[in-house]
Design an enzyme around this catalytic site. Structure first.
Site, PDB file in Angstrom:
ATOM      1  CE1 TYR A   1      72.638  58.324  -1.003  1.00 37.31           C
ATOM      2  CE2 TYR A   1      71.256  57.548  -2.794  1.00 37.31           C
ATOM      3  CZ  TYR A   1      71.847  57.355  -1.555  1.00 37.31           C
ATOM      4  OH  TYR A   1      71.629  56.200  -0.872  1.00 37.31           O
TER       5      TYR A   1
ATOM      6  CD  GLU B   1      77.357  58.910  -0.210  1.00 38.22           C
ATOM      7  OE1 GLU B   1      78.432  58.847  -0.823  1.00 38.22           O
ATOM      8  OE2 GLU B   1      76.691  57.908   0.081  1.00 38.22           O
TER       9      GLU B   1
ATOM     10  CG  ASP C   1      72.181  62.815  24.415  1.00 41.18           C
ATOM     11  OD1 ASP C   1      71.312  63.606  23.991  1.00 41.18           O
ATOM     12  OD2 ASP C   1      72.111  61.585  24.265  1.00 41.18           O
TER      13      ASP C   1
ATOM     14  CB  THR D   1      66.634  64.016  18.906  1.00 44.15           C
ATOM     15  OG1 THR D   1      66.138  64.453  20.164  1.00 44.15           O
ATOM     16  CG2 THR D   1      67.180  62.607  19.020  1.00 44.15           C
TER      17      THR D   1
ATOM     18  CE  LYS E   1      64.088  62.136  22.540  1.00 47.36           C
ATOM     19  NZ  LYS E   1      65.288  61.912  21.727  1.00 47.36           N
TER      20      LYS E   1
ATOM     21  NE  ARG F   1      60.402  60.268  14.746  1.00 44.48           N
ATOM     22  CZ  ARG F   1      60.379  60.082  16.066  1.00 44.48           C
ATOM     23  NH1 ARG F   1      61.349  59.429  16.666  1.00 44.48           N
ATOM     24  NH2 ARG F   1      59.377  60.545  16.791  1.00 44.48           N
TER      25      ARG F   1
HETATM   26  N1  DSN Z   1      63.772  56.649  23.340  1.00 49.56           N
HETATM   27  C1  DSN Z   1      63.902  58.056  23.558  1.00 49.56           C
HETATM   28  C2  DSN Z   1      63.070  58.502  24.713  1.00 49.56           C
HETATM   29  O1  DSN Z   1      61.900  58.171  24.734  1.00 49.56           O
HETATM   30  O2  DSN Z   1      63.534  59.169  25.618  1.00 49.56           O
HETATM   31  C3  DSN Z   1      65.285  58.422  23.723  1.00 49.56           C
HETATM   32  O3  DSN Z   1      66.047  57.879  22.696  1.00 49.56           O
END
Ligand code: DSN
Length: 420
Positions: free
Chosen positions: A56, A58, A202, A228, A231, A237
């Protein structure tokens, strides 16, 4: 010395272990074209698998609510420093569990419930958390949604400007989940400045392209940038927030204690590894190769008679419009999956079909580019996709699907899948 008697996963839970190995094989043998997915490297996967998951933490480095931070603090500090360097950002918070929590944190930091926010609508390619009605961001905030033009399906900056002037939002989102063109961050910033709104970018889908210089960066223009890390950025993730120094305290407070408890330290370590990988010159080559591959594939699909939303792509993804043939995107995507071609059905702008069974197929190039495919391979990729769509449109004959699945596996065999 105590003998190591602890059983391995295959002994403790052979059922789960077997399913995990099957997923490895599935990812190795499939043409993975889901635009939000990738192959994380072995180094990234290794970082997520260690003892850091037991801890942990925090709080933030140097200011924690727990003891035993000797190694967690430097790991998080390194991740922060690398994120700032990678994106030339004044401040970075590496704790968001993923993109949606990162977006909620941006809203919590900069807005009050009931404030007006603006974002690209989901059917036009936006994300749920940019104010779509079923999302908390559409329930707790007054969401105004802009769209794309009917004629060329591009974001209509005149509409953005006139909606902003009319509704005076507190915050404007720029970003997408399914928009194949470059985002004009300076134009969004000018509109936000004119109406006194914060600009939040974003970049979940394009973060790797931004990091590699294959898409303009919003960092100089936006108050806050969320993403994120899994990607196009090819990390674990997770989520990341970048912001101006003026918003640093508010963002940190919104992430913890505003929304989250203990950060996932094993993922923080893997983010640090991914940022190091993305700082290497080879990642610049990778990012540009994604875009080159996408453009080449778009040409092949257009050559096979398919209409693409906006007529092509500038980034890592494209949307194939099946509406001229009145085909169900869901059914076609399902048959393609059986052919070893993994992508997702997606709404297209002004879609005549329902969101659960839309008219589009979203195709992304990040994962197969990670396997080493380059533009000369896009002819084969395009032929496989187009042939599989024809098989699906004709009813999805299992023998014809199996034949394509064999072609896919044979084609991919020479390209090692990172991490597997
Ligand atoms: N669900 C994701 C996507 O496939 O683009 C985005 O959050």
């Amino acid at each position: 010395m105590i003998a190591r008697t602890e059983p391995d996963l295959h002994e403790v839970d052979p059922e789960i272990e077997a399913l995990m190995r099957k997923e490895d094989a599935r990812q190795r043998d499939s043409l993975r074209l889901i635009a939000s997915e990738n192959y994380a490297s072995r180094a990234v996967l290794t970082a997520t698998a260690g003892s850091l998951t037991n801890k942990y933490a925090e709080g933030y480095p140097g200011k924690r609510y727990y003891e035993g931070m000797d190694f967690i603090d430097p790991i998080e500090s390194i991740a922060i420093a690398r994120a700032r360097q990678l994106f030339a950002a004044e401040h970075a918070n590496v704790q968001p569990y993923s993109g949606s929590p990162a977006n909620l944190a941006a809203l919590l930091a900069l807005c009050q419930p009931g404030d007006t926010i603006m974002g690209l609508s989901l059917p036009a390619g936006g994300h749920l958390t940019h104010g779509w009605k079923v999302s908390a961001t559409g329930i707790y905030y007054k969401a105004v949604q802009y769209g794309v033009r009917r004629d060329d399906n591009r974001i209509d900056m005149d509409e953005v400007r006139s909606l902003a002037r009319e509704h005076r939002p507190k915050l404007i989102w720029v970003g997408h989940s399914a928009y194949p063109r470059v985002l004009d961050f300076p134009a969004f910033a000018a509109i936000a400045q004119e109406v006194g709104a914060y600009l939040a970018a974003d970049i979940a889908h394009i973060a790797g392209l931004v990091a590699g210089g294959a898409h303009p960066s919003p960092v100089p223009h936006a108050d806050v940038v969320t993403t994120t890390t899994h990607k196009t950025l090819r990390g674990p993730r997770g989520g990341l927030i970048l912001c101006k120094a003026a918003h640093a305290a508010a963002i940190d407070k919104a992430v913890f204690p505003g929304l989250q408890g203990g950060p996932h330290n094993h993922v923080t370590a893997a983010k640090a590894v991914a940022f190091k990988e993305a700082l290497a010159p080879s990642f610049t080559t990778y990012a540009h190769q994604i875009v080159a591959n996408a453009r080449a594939l778009a040409e092949v699909l257009i050559g096979r008679g398919f209409r693409l939303v906006t007529g092509g792509t500038d980034n890592h993804l494209m949307l194939v419009d099946l509406s001229p043939r009145e085909l169900s995107g869901r059914k076609i995507a399902h048959v393609l999956n059986g052919c070893g071609i993994e992508l997702n059905a997606n709404s297209i702008p002004f879609d005549p079909r329902k969101p659960f069974d839309p008219s589009g197929l979203r195709v992304g190039l990040a994962a197969i580019t990670s396997r080493g495919l380059v533009t000369e391979h896009m002819g084969t990729v395009g032929e496989l996709i187009a042939d599989a769509i024809e098989v699906a449109a004709a009813g999805g004959d299992p023998a014809r699907c199996a034949a394509i699945r064999g072609r896919v596996a044979e084609f991919l065999a020479p390209f090692a899948a990172p991490g597997l």
